[in-house]
Write a protein that holds these residues in place. Sequence first.
Motif, PDB file in Angstrom:
ATOM      1  N   ASN A 124       0.827  -1.204   0.000  1.00 45.24           N
ATOM      2  CA  ASN A 124       0.000   0.000   0.000  1.00 45.24           C
ATOM      3  C   ASN A 124       0.864   1.257   0.000  1.00 45.24           C
TER       4      ASN A 124
ATOM      5  N   VAL B  53       0.458   5.763  -1.057  1.00 40.50           N
ATOM      6  CA  VAL B  53      -0.414   6.833  -1.528  1.00 40.50           C
ATOM      7  C   VAL B  53      -0.064   7.105  -2.982  1.00 40.50           C
TER       8      VAL B  53
ATOM      9  N   GLY C  83      -4.720  10.262   1.628  1.00 40.31           N
ATOM     10  CA  GLY C  83      -4.584   8.850   1.962  1.00 40.31           C
ATOM     11  C   GLY C  83      -5.028   8.550   3.376  1.00 40.31           C
TER      12      GLY C  83
ATOM     13  N   GLU D 223      -8.240   6.162   4.520  1.00 37.15           N
ATOM     14  CA  GLU D 223      -8.081   5.018   5.412  1.00 37.15           C
ATOM     15  C   GLU D 223      -8.978   5.135   6.645  1.00 37.15           C
TER      16      GLU D 223
ATOM     17  N   THR E  15      -5.087   4.736  -2.252  1.00 39.29           N
ATOM     18  CA  THR E  15      -4.044   4.101  -1.441  1.00 39.29           C
ATOM     19  C   THR E  15      -3.833   2.625  -1.772  1.00 39.29           C
TER      20      THR E  15
END
Length: 285
Positions: free
Chosen positions: A165, A167, A176, A180, A229
Motif C-alpha cells: 500500500n 499513496v 490517503g 483510510e 491508497t
Amino acid sequence: MEGKEEDVRLGANKYSERQPLGTSAQSKVYKETAPAPLFEVCELQSWSFWRAGIAEYMATFLFLYITILTVMGVSKSNSKCSTVGIQGIAWAFGGMIFALVYCTTGISGGHINPAVTFGSFLARKMSLSRAIFYMVMQCLGAICGAGVVKGFQPSLYLTKGGGANVVNHGYTKGDGLGAEIIGTFVLVYTVFSANDAKRKARDCHVPILAPLPIGFAVFLVHLATIPITGTGINPARSLGAAIIYNKDHAWDDHWIFWVGPFIGAALAALYHQVIIRAIPFKTRN
C-alpha cells in the motif's frame, strides 16, 4: 362438527401465528453482556484462547495469499481488459473476507484485521491480552501469506509492487489518511452492526448473514479507495506486503496504514457504543 371445532382449536394452540422476521422475536429477553476485563490471565491457560489465535493466523494467511495473487495477476498484464481489473481485486478482498469471517467467526470472532480487533477492545468486547495476541497472529499470518506469493513469482512480485500500500500519485498524504480513516470506519461499523447481540436476540437471520454485509463493506471500500491508497483498512495486510516487498517507497507512507485504520476503528466503536447503543447511559443490574 364439534370434533372439527376441537381440531381447529387444538391446531391454533399448537402452532403460533407466523409473523415477519424482526417482529415476532422482539419480545425475546435480552441482557447486555458484561464488559470484558482488561486483563484476563486465566484465559491464557485455555485451549480456546490459543485456538482462536491460530484461526486468526490461518485466516489472515489465506486472505493475503488469495488477494495479493489477484493483485499480481492484474499488475502483470499490459491490458487491464484481459484481467479481472480493479473490480476483480475488490471482489477478491470482499469475497475472501466473507468466506473467512463465515469460517472463523465461531472460533475467534472472525476479525482478520488488527483494526477490527482494536475496535472490539475499545468496546470492551475482549481483553487486552486477547487483543494483543490476535494482532500478533494476524500480522504473522499476513507476512507468511505475502511471502508465499513472492515465493511463487519472485521477479514479478518485486517489479509490480508486491501489493504494498502506498499513496498514489496525484493524492496527498492527507488524502490517503482520510481515505483510510473513513474506509475503516465503514468496515468496523458494519462489523459492530452485523454482530450486534441485541439484533441477534431479535432477528434470527442475523447470525447467518453477518459475514455478508462485512464482505460487501470491504468490497465497496476497495472500489472507492484503490485509486487512492490501494486500500489498506487492515494494518496486518499492509504490514505483510510491505515487509515482503521491502522497498523504501513502501515504507514512506506506511504509518498511514496503521494510524488511519486505528482512528477509523476507534470512531466506529465510539459511534456504535455511545450513539447507536447508548451503552454508557444504560443502568446495569
